[in-house]
Design a protein around this motif. Sequence first.
Motif, PDB file in Angstrom:
ATOM      1  N   LEU A   1      -8.136   3.130   3.007  1.00  0.00           N
ATOM      2  CA  LEU A   1      -8.397   1.853   2.349  1.00  0.00           C
ATOM      3  C   LEU A   1      -9.906   1.676   2.295  1.00  0.00           C
ATOM      4  O   LEU A   1     -10.588   1.801   3.317  1.00  0.00           O
ATOM      5  CB  LEU A   1      -7.769   0.687   3.113  1.00  0.00           C
TER       6      LEU A   1
ATOM      7  N   THR B   1      -6.686   3.694  -1.473  1.00  0.00           N
ATOM      8  CA  THR B   1      -6.589   2.383  -2.118  1.00  0.00           C
ATOM      9  C   THR B   1      -7.962   1.740  -2.131  1.00  0.00           C
ATOM     10  O   THR B   1      -8.631   1.680  -1.099  1.00  0.00           O
ATOM     11  CB  THR B   1      -5.596   1.476  -1.373  1.00  0.00           C
TER      12      THR B   1
ATOM     13  N   PHE C   1       0.828  -1.190   0.000  1.00  0.00           N
ATOM     14  CA  PHE C   1       0.000   0.000   0.000  1.00  0.00           C
ATOM     15  C   PHE C   1       0.871   1.250   0.000  1.00  0.00           C
ATOM     16  O   PHE C   1       1.989   1.252   0.527  1.00  0.00           O
ATOM     17  CB  PHE C   1      -0.919   0.029   1.229  1.00  0.00           C
TER      18      PHE C   1
ATOM     19  N   GLN D   1      -4.894   3.661  -6.131  1.00  0.00           N
ATOM     20  CA  GLN D   1      -4.530   2.328  -6.591  1.00  0.00           C
ATOM     21  C   GLN D   1      -5.710   1.399  -6.342  1.00  0.00           C
ATOM     22  O   GLN D   1      -6.578   1.694  -5.513  1.00  0.00           O
ATOM     23  CB  GLN D   1      -3.258   1.817  -5.922  1.00  0.00           C
TER      24      GLN D   1
END
Length: 560
Positions: free
Chosen positions: A492, A25, A20, A506
Amino acid sequence: MLTRLAIRDFAVVTAAELEFGAGMTVISGETGAGKSLLVDALGFLSGQRADSGMVRHGAERAELHAEFDLAAASDASRWLQEEEFDEGDACQLRRTLRADGGSRAWINGRPATLAQLAALAGRLVEIHGQHEHQALLSRPSQLALLDACGGHDALLAAVAGAANRWSALLRERETLMRAREGRPGELAERDEWLQHQLAELDREPIDPASIAELDAAHRRQAHSTGLITACDAALAQLDGDGAMALPRRLQLLRGELARAQEHEPRLADVDAMLDVAAIQIDEAGLLLERIRADLDVDPSQLDELERRLTRLHELSRKHRVAPENLAAQRDALAAELESLRNAAVRLQALDGEIASAAASWNKAAEALGKARAKASKALSKATTALIAELGMGGGRFEVALEPVEAGRPDPQGGERAEFLVSANAGQPPRPLRKVASGGELSRISLAIEVAALGHDAVPTMVFDEVDSGIGGATADIVGQKLRALGGSRQVLCVTHLPQVAAQGHQHYRVSKAESAGVTQSAVRLLDAAQRQEELARMLGGVEVSTEARAAAKRLLRNAS
């Protein structure tokens, strides 16, 4: 910041390793593929109770491993130092879950309890979603977040300092009162006991310098025979004109070199060095003679030194301090004796000091209370606006400040915070911890975090299905808010909405497949083309159309 998560034999995951970075993310995948298993893994690494059902069928144990960069986690770094788990700017959490229900945990390679794991993880990761353990549901965490938003560090320090000062003075007063009034003669008994202890300590030289000198003298006398032998042997080599004496050998060596100097001028430098060495050898011999003269095998002196050292160690054990701290202990007892002998005067002074400390606390607590009220209004207003943007029109968020019971100064101030929320117009606000809908709770938590702009100390925030039950324009806004939050904290996000997934910096995709009759999940980091294809799948379902791919491309372009 979480930098790496490794999972082995956890639920349907045989092995997975994710890396990460900063920002946001995204984790997506088909329903039932195991997207939330990554969040579950972080939950177990955060100290949740072991669940043997999470061990993959047929495996002996599941292994979970997470690595963190502590550059932006000062609170976690301090905790690691205090608990002696620190290893520089990196931190590793590891936990194993056995199929028989047992578990073990490690912090930076050292065995740790689940309580320690939870305490550290609470400073590293904050999980939002359909989970029962969330920091924002805790009232102490709510108060801490409010103070962080308001920047109340200095005010909090003043309040805590005044409260601690008041408590210390009160304890001193109670001790003196018990001694004077609790039992007749108690003060006199304490006075007599202190005098006896001081007399014992004063009979011995207990300052650190004297103790060090005594220890050195004991070592010297205990090894006197060996020291005398060593000195005599050395003097035999340094003193005398015999062929084996060092000065004689050095003199012969210089003579040999002098005869050869005419052929090599640099030998003159060697001769000069040897001349200096000869002077040093002479001085070493003189010092050695003085040392030898001071040495004497004296059993009676050794016995006396051992007696004194034994006495010091007895005093050390009696007072439960190291020998070098006996002088400080003596000073503390002397101060207490002086205080007891002036108890009446001290009691009168304490009454005034206690009142002064209480007044200081009241002043500091009043200033903190006003600052909290101001911060509460600002946070309430900003969060209410964000709740509406997140598809809960008519919802309202409030920060209620409730006074604590009067009686004694509190280190945390004169009030406590309670986060209240009304999910729909016309409904009375209720405590956040009692909100029933997991989806609403996720979005409200997201709104609070965005409104607070990541002021809490936790560097990594995990949102599990925060987009549950929403779509369309609201999904776009959720994605934008998560991306904005990623500007100040690592985010996240487990999601099933393409609008949210497109906002990530990402993107990981979780998929499942059957092999030899066993279902397994796999995790893959997507490149740009794969990411567009995943968004198209999320938009169009199993059959990915040209229109879905075009819409996915448009989502990515708008997000960037």
